[in-house]
Design a protein around this motif. Structure first.
Motif, PDB file in Angstrom:
ATOM      1  N   PRO A 287       0.782  -1.246   0.000  1.00 57.71           N
ATOM      2  CA  PRO A 287       0.000   0.000   0.000  1.00 57.71           C
ATOM      3  C   PRO A 287       0.809   1.289   0.000  1.00 57.71           C
ATOM      4  O   PRO A 287       0.250   2.354  -0.252  1.00 57.71           O
ATOM      5  CB  PRO A 287      -0.814  -0.112   1.295  1.00 57.71           C
ATOM      6  N   GLN A 288       2.120   1.230   0.301  1.00 60.63           N
ATOM      7  CA  GLN A 288       2.907   2.454   0.404  1.00 60.63           C
ATOM      8  C   GLN A 288       4.109   2.401  -0.538  1.00 60.63           C
ATOM      9  O   GLN A 288       4.628   1.317  -0.819  1.00 60.63           O
ATOM     10  CB  GLN A 288       3.393   2.662   1.847  1.00 60.63           C
ATOM     11  N   PRO A 289       4.586   3.552  -1.017  1.00 61.87           N
ATOM     12  CA  PRO A 289       5.777   3.560  -1.873  1.00 61.87           C
ATOM     13  C   PRO A 289       6.965   2.977  -1.117  1.00 61.87           C
ATOM     14  O   PRO A 289       7.242   3.386   0.017  1.00 61.87           O
ATOM     15  CB  PRO A 289       5.988   5.047  -2.186  1.00 61.87           C
ATOM     16  N   ALA A 300       5.450  -2.555   9.688  1.00 61.62           N
ATOM     17  CA  ALA A 300       4.208  -2.534  10.468  1.00 61.62           C
ATOM     18  C   ALA A 300       3.124  -3.295   9.712  1.00 61.62           C
ATOM     19  O   ALA A 300       3.205  -3.506   8.495  1.00 61.62           O
ATOM     20  CB  ALA A 300       3.780  -1.092  10.703  1.00 61.62           C
ATOM     21  N   ALA A 301       2.085  -3.675  10.436  1.00 63.48           N
ATOM     22  CA  ALA A 301       1.005  -4.454   9.828  1.00 63.48           C
ATOM     23  C   ALA A 301       0.380  -3.725   8.647  1.00 63.48           C
ATOM     24  O   ALA A 301       0.043  -4.338   7.625  1.00 63.48           O
ATOM     25  CB  ALA A 301      -0.058  -4.777  10.881  1.00 63.48           C
ATOM     26  N   ALA A 302       0.229  -2.396   8.765  1.00 63.23           N
ATOM     27  CA  ALA A 302      -0.395  -1.614   7.691  1.00 63.23           C
ATOM     28  C   ALA A 302       0.500  -1.489   6.460  1.00 63.23           C
ATOM     29  O   ALA A 302       0.041  -1.061   5.404  1.00 63.23           O
ATOM     30  CB  ALA A 302      -0.754  -0.227   8.207  1.00 63.23           C
ATOM     31  N   GLN A 303       1.782  -1.863   6.610  1.00 67.11           N
ATOM     32  CA  GLN A 303       2.722  -1.757   5.491  1.00 67.11           C
ATOM     33  C   GLN A 303       2.919  -3.079   4.755  1.00 67.11           C
ATOM     34  O   GLN A 303       3.505  -3.101   3.669  1.00 67.11           O
ATOM     35  CB  GLN A 303       4.081  -1.273   6.004  1.00 67.11           C
ATOM     36  N   LEU A 304       2.439  -4.161   5.327  1.00 60.08           N
ATOM     37  CA  LEU A 304       2.733  -5.483   4.786  1.00 60.08           C
ATOM     38  C   LEU A 304       2.172  -5.664   3.378  1.00 60.08           C
ATOM     39  O   LEU A 304       1.095  -5.180   3.053  1.00 60.08           O
ATOM     40  CB  LEU A 304       2.163  -6.564   5.707  1.00 60.08           C
ATOM     41  N   PRO A 305       2.911  -6.383   2.529  1.00 57.36           N
ATOM     42  CA  PRO A 305       2.427  -6.641   1.179  1.00 57.36           C
ATOM     43  C   PRO A 305       1.504  -7.853   1.123  1.00 57.36           C
ATOM     44  O   PRO A 305       1.405  -8.618   2.083  1.00 57.36           O
ATOM     45  CB  PRO A 305       3.725  -6.940   0.416  1.00 57.36           C
ATOM     46  N   SER A 306       0.854  -8.007  -0.012  1.00 57.10           N
ATOM     47  CA  SER A 306       0.057  -9.201  -0.302  1.00 57.10           C
ATOM     48  C   SER A 306       0.685  -9.899  -1.495  1.00 57.10           C
ATOM     49  O   SER A 306       1.251  -9.260  -2.388  1.00 57.10           O
ATOM     50  CB  SER A 306      -1.388  -8.831  -0.628  1.00 57.10           C
ATOM     51  N   GLN A 307       0.559 -11.230  -1.506  1.00 57.09           N
ATOM     52  CA  GLN A 307       1.180 -12.027  -2.558  1.00 57.09           C
ATOM     53  C   GLN A 307       0.170 -13.018  -3.136  1.00 57.09           C
ATOM     54  O   GLN A 307      -0.636 -13.604  -2.415  1.00 57.09           O
ATOM     55  CB  GLN A 307       2.384 -12.789  -1.998  1.00 57.09           C
ATOM     56  N   TRP A 308       0.253 -13.160  -4.476  1.00 56.33           N
ATOM     57  CA  TRP A 308      -0.537 -14.165  -5.166  1.00 56.33           C
ATOM     58  C   TRP A 308       0.378 -14.983  -6.069  1.00 56.33           C
ATOM     59  O   TRP A 308       1.385 -14.470  -6.584  1.00 56.33           O
ATOM     60  CB  TRP A 308      -1.612 -13.536  -6.058  1.00 56.33           C
ATOM     61  N   GLY A 309       0.017 -16.254  -6.281  1.00 57.60           N
ATOM     62  CA  GLY A 309       0.687 -17.074  -7.277  1.00 57.60           C
ATOM     63  C   GLY A 309      -0.247 -17.314  -8.445  1.00 57.60           C
ATOM     64  O   GLY A 309      -1.449 -17.537  -8.241  1.00 57.60           O
ATOM     65  N   ILE A 310       0.264 -17.228  -9.665  1.00 58.87           N
ATOM     66  CA  ILE A 310      -0.537 -17.498 -10.867  1.00 58.87           C
ATOM     67  C   ILE A 310       0.175 -18.577 -11.667  1.00 58.87           C
ATOM     68  O   ILE A 310       1.270 -18.352 -12.198  1.00 58.87           O
ATOM     69  CB  ILE A 310      -0.725 -16.244 -11.743  1.00 58.87           C
ATOM     70  N   PRO A 350      -6.331   0.278  -4.038  1.00 54.89           N
ATOM     71  CA  PRO A 350      -5.111   0.911  -4.549  1.00 54.89           C
ATOM     72  C   PRO A 350      -3.861   0.194  -4.062  1.00 54.89           C
ATOM     73  O   PRO A 350      -3.896  -0.553  -3.093  1.00 54.89           O
ATOM     74  CB  PRO A 350      -5.196   2.318  -3.970  1.00 54.89           C
ATOM     75  N   PHE A 351      -2.745   0.432  -4.742  1.00 52.33           N
ATOM     76  CA  PHE A 351      -1.428  -0.027  -4.301  1.00 52.33           C
ATOM     77  C   PHE A 351      -0.411   0.983  -4.811  1.00 52.33           C
ATOM     78  O   PHE A 351      -0.639   1.691  -5.787  1.00 52.33           O
ATOM     79  CB  PHE A 351      -1.110  -1.431  -4.830  1.00 52.33           C
ATOM     80  N   GLN A 352       0.737   1.047  -4.137  1.00 54.76           N
ATOM     81  CA  GLN A 352       1.796   1.973  -4.550  1.00 54.76           C
ATOM     82  C   GLN A 352       3.154   1.295  -4.680  1.00 54.76           C
ATOM     83  O   GLN A 352       4.165   1.964  -4.893  1.00 54.76           O
ATOM     84  CB  GLN A 352       1.882   3.149  -3.582  1.00 54.76           C
ATOM     85  N   ALA A 353       3.152  -0.017  -4.549  1.00 52.01           N
ATOM     86  CA  ALA A 353       4.372  -0.790  -4.757  1.00 52.01           C
ATOM     87  C   ALA A 353       3.973  -2.121  -5.367  1.00 52.01           C
ATOM     88  O   ALA A 353       2.918  -2.677  -5.044  1.00 52.01           O
ATOM     89  CB  ALA A 353       5.112  -1.003  -3.439  1.00 52.01           C
ATOM     90  N   PRO A 381       7.930  -5.081   2.063  1.00 46.51           N
ATOM     91  CA  PRO A 381       7.428  -4.109   1.090  1.00 46.51           C
ATOM     92  C   PRO A 381       8.490  -3.104   0.654  1.00 46.51           C
ATOM     93  O   PRO A 381       8.379  -2.493  -0.404  1.00 46.51           O
ATOM     94  CB  PRO A 381       6.299  -3.407   1.851  1.00 46.51           C
ATOM     95  N   GLU A 382       9.545  -2.928   1.474  1.00 50.89           N
ATOM     96  CA  GLU A 382      10.603  -1.962   1.151  1.00 50.89           C
ATOM     97  C   GLU A 382      11.411  -2.367  -0.082  1.00 50.89           C
ATOM     98  O   GLU A 382      12.194  -1.565  -0.600  1.00 50.89           O
ATOM     99  CB  GLU A 382      11.574  -1.818   2.336  1.00 50.89           C
ATOM    100  N   THR A 383      11.243  -3.617  -0.535  1.00 47.07           N
ATOM    101  CA  THR A 383      12.062  -4.131  -1.638  1.00 47.07           C
ATOM    102  C   THR A 383      11.283  -4.242  -2.949  1.00 47.07           C
ATOM    103  O   THR A 383      11.833  -4.738  -3.945  1.00 47.07           O
ATOM    104  CB  THR A 383      12.631  -5.509  -1.281  1.00 47.07           C
ATOM    105  N   LEU A 384      10.040  -3.793  -2.984  1.00 55.57           N
ATOM    106  CA  LEU A 384       9.243  -3.881  -4.203  1.00 55.57           C
ATOM    107  C   LEU A 384       9.564  -2.725  -5.147  1.00 55.57           C
ATOM    108  O   LEU A 384      10.303  -1.802  -4.804  1.00 55.57           O
ATOM    109  CB  LEU A 384       7.758  -3.885  -3.857  1.00 55.57           C
ATOM    110  N   ASN A 385       8.993  -2.783  -6.358  1.00 55.03           N
ATOM    111  CA  ASN A 385       9.177  -1.703  -7.333  1.00 55.03           C
ATOM    112  C   ASN A 385       8.266  -0.528  -7.024  1.00 55.03           C
ATOM    113  O   ASN A 385       7.055  -0.709  -6.842  1.00 55.03           O
ATOM    114  CB  ASN A 385       8.832  -2.180  -8.745  1.00 55.03           C
ATOM    115  N   PRO A 386       8.779   0.696  -7.008  1.00 59.42           N
ATOM    116  CA  PRO A 386       7.893   1.866  -7.003  1.00 59.42           C
ATOM    117  C   PRO A 386       7.182   1.946  -8.357  1.00 59.42           C
ATOM    118  O   PRO A 386       7.727   1.529  -9.383  1.00 59.42           O
ATOM    119  CB  PRO A 386       8.849   3.055  -6.822  1.00 59.42           C
ATOM    120  N   VAL A 387       5.979   2.490  -8.354  1.00 61.71           N
ATOM    121  CA  VAL A 387       5.235   2.700  -9.600  1.00 61.71           C
ATOM    122  C   VAL A 387       5.572   4.085 -10.147  1.00 61.71           C
ATOM    123  O   VAL A 387       5.520   5.075  -9.415  1.00 61.71           O
ATOM    124  CB  VAL A 387       3.715   2.576  -9.372  1.00 61.71           C
ATOM    125  N   ARG A 388       5.918   4.157 -11.412  1.00 62.98           N
ATOM    126  CA  ARG A 388       6.161   5.444 -12.077  1.00 62.98           C
ATOM    127  C   ARG A 388       5.036   5.665 -13.076  1.00 62.98           C
ATOM    128  O   ARG A 388       4.971   5.014 -14.111  1.00 62.98           O
ATOM    129  CB  ARG A 388       7.506   5.429 -12.801  1.00 62.98           C
TER     130      ARG A 388
END
Length: 424
Positions: A287-289, A300-310, A350-353, A381-388
């Motif tokens: 949810p955050q850049p 923090a819990a509010a910063q955690l990412p979500s993951q899916w497998g396809i 929404p998502f930002q990363a 989440p600190e290691t994901l791609n920022p969205v440009r």
């Protein structure tokens, strides 16, 4: 040489330079052309030049009204000093007959910070004009911008800040190339609280979000590849790439909720009873850049990412880290010759990363290679791609020769006396 002549020569050597007779200096004393630089040719084969003008010294308190446009005819002096609250005025002009000269940049250097050692550096190459400005004190900073001269548009921008001295320096910054739709954010290792582990310095590649034709979004993606617009994954989380044909991954956001993924492989595995052992794509959203997060301690819990497998061979979706309740909508198209698959994913917002991973399992018994769009660390989440988000005025993507290509935005109409580059 007689004594009178000697005195005359010394006097001339010590005299301030005369104002230039160049038309760009007309009625603008003090003004002189410092250098004229070759900038190649435009699309019609006409010569391009850049002229560098020195305009003396101005009052630093009032110079802001000129920076960003042509300096007026008065209010400047031949001699001056930063210590007396003055700044050095300069301009760079693009000369391209038969069109009128265009102001590229105007500056008034007051030292750019308390250290008083800031500089403006300009480099001119074939159809390129690059300006770097630096300043600051203990914390140093620099801003670099590159213009394409014909057609005239900004193509590259970078920012950098350095805090500390000598070996203790810590550098952060960002970079964006609008021609290539590529860039990154660099975050220095922070000072964490005692007992908190740090992720250290992080380099986070941007994943671009670019507007495409409606026809491509609705169905054209099944026939035309991501091409130069697709972001090619280059981070190996597991294994190595022995053969470039063995596995490949590209990704591109084409709307706030739509991701296109292109996966290539020379052998496909699955479906099986355990999707982790099948060839699959992993999607991470947060949810955050990521550049706004420190990387200190656990998120923090509010910063955690979500993951899916396809799973690639059938498009089936599996919720993973964070047990996300939202689902993904998946459409698939097989590439010619069974070389791979292209998928259109409808994402929860929404998502930002975001990060995309391809897990390759040639044996079907374990994950053997993991190729990702960023250096993802599981659950961080600190290691994901920022969205440009790329504005259409900057660039869009359109189909050319069977795949997406970058389409530069329209060229803006500019007033000749208003600078193309505006310093912040």
């Amino acid at each position: 040489m007689n004594p009178t002549a000697s005195v005359l020569v010394l006097s001339l050597l010590g005299a301030p330079p005369a104002s230039s007779q160049d038309p760009l200096c007309a009625k603008r004393e003090p003004c002189r052309v410092v250098e004229t630089l070759d900038a190649g040719k435009d699309a019609q084969g006409r010569s391009l030049q850049v002229k560098h003008l020195s305009l003396g010294w101005a009052d630093a308190d009032t110079s802001d009204e000129f920076v960003g446009r042509k300096f007026g005819p008065g209010g400047r002096k031949q001699e001056g000093s930063r210590a007396e609250g003055q700044c050095e005025a300069a301009e760079w002009w693009l000369v391209r007959p038969p069109q009128p000269a265009q102001l590229l940049l105007s500056v008034c250097n007051d030292g750019y910070g308390s250290a008083g050692v800031g500089e403006d550096s300009v480099t001119v190459a074939d159809n390129r004009f690059t300006h770097e400005q630096n300043g600051g004190s203990r914390q140093r900073w620099s801003v670099s911008r590159t213009l394409q001269l014909s057609p005239l548009r900004q193509v590259i921008e970078g920012h950098r800040s350095t805090d500390g001295m000598d070996a203790e320096q810590k550098e952060s910054g960002d970079y964006w190339d609008a021609e290539q739709l590529r860039g990154e954010v660099v975050r220095a290792a922070p000072e964490c609280e005692p007992g908190q582990a740090s992720l250290g310095e992080r380099t986070l590649p941007y994943l671009p979000q670019v507007q495409v034709d409606k026809a491509y979004l609705e169905g054209g993606w099944k026939q035309a590849g991501l091409g130069a617009c697709g972001f090619e994954a280059g981070n190996f989380l597991l294994g190595t790439q022995d053969d470039p044909k063995d596995a490949g991954l590209k990704a591109l956001l084409v709307a706030p909720d739509t991701l296109l993924v292109e996966v290539r492989d020379n052998k496909w595995t699955g479906p099986s009873a355990k999707w982790l052992n099948d060839d699959h794509v992993e999607l991470w959203l947060a949810p955050q850049p990521p550049q706004d997060l420190t990387g200190c301690g656990k998120p923090a819990a509010a910063q955690l990412p979500s993951q899916w497998g396809i799973r690639v061979v059938d498009g089936k979706v599996f919720p993973a880290f964070g047990a996300p309740k939202q689902t993904l909508q998946v459409e698939r198209a097989e590439l010619p010759g069974k070389q791979g698959y292209r998928m259109k994913l409808k994402l929860p917002t929404p998502f930002q990363a975001i990060s995309v991973v391809y897990s390759d399992s040639d044996s079907g018994k374990k994950q053997e290679r993991m190729l990702a769009t960023s250096a993802v660390k599981f659950g961080r989440p600190e290691t994901l791609n920022p969205v440009r988000v790329v504005p259409p005025a900057e660039a869009t993507c359109g189909v050319k020769n069977g795949e997406l290509a970058v389409v530069p935005g329209p060229v803006k109409k500019l007033e000749p006396d208003v600078a193309v580059l505006r310093m912040e």
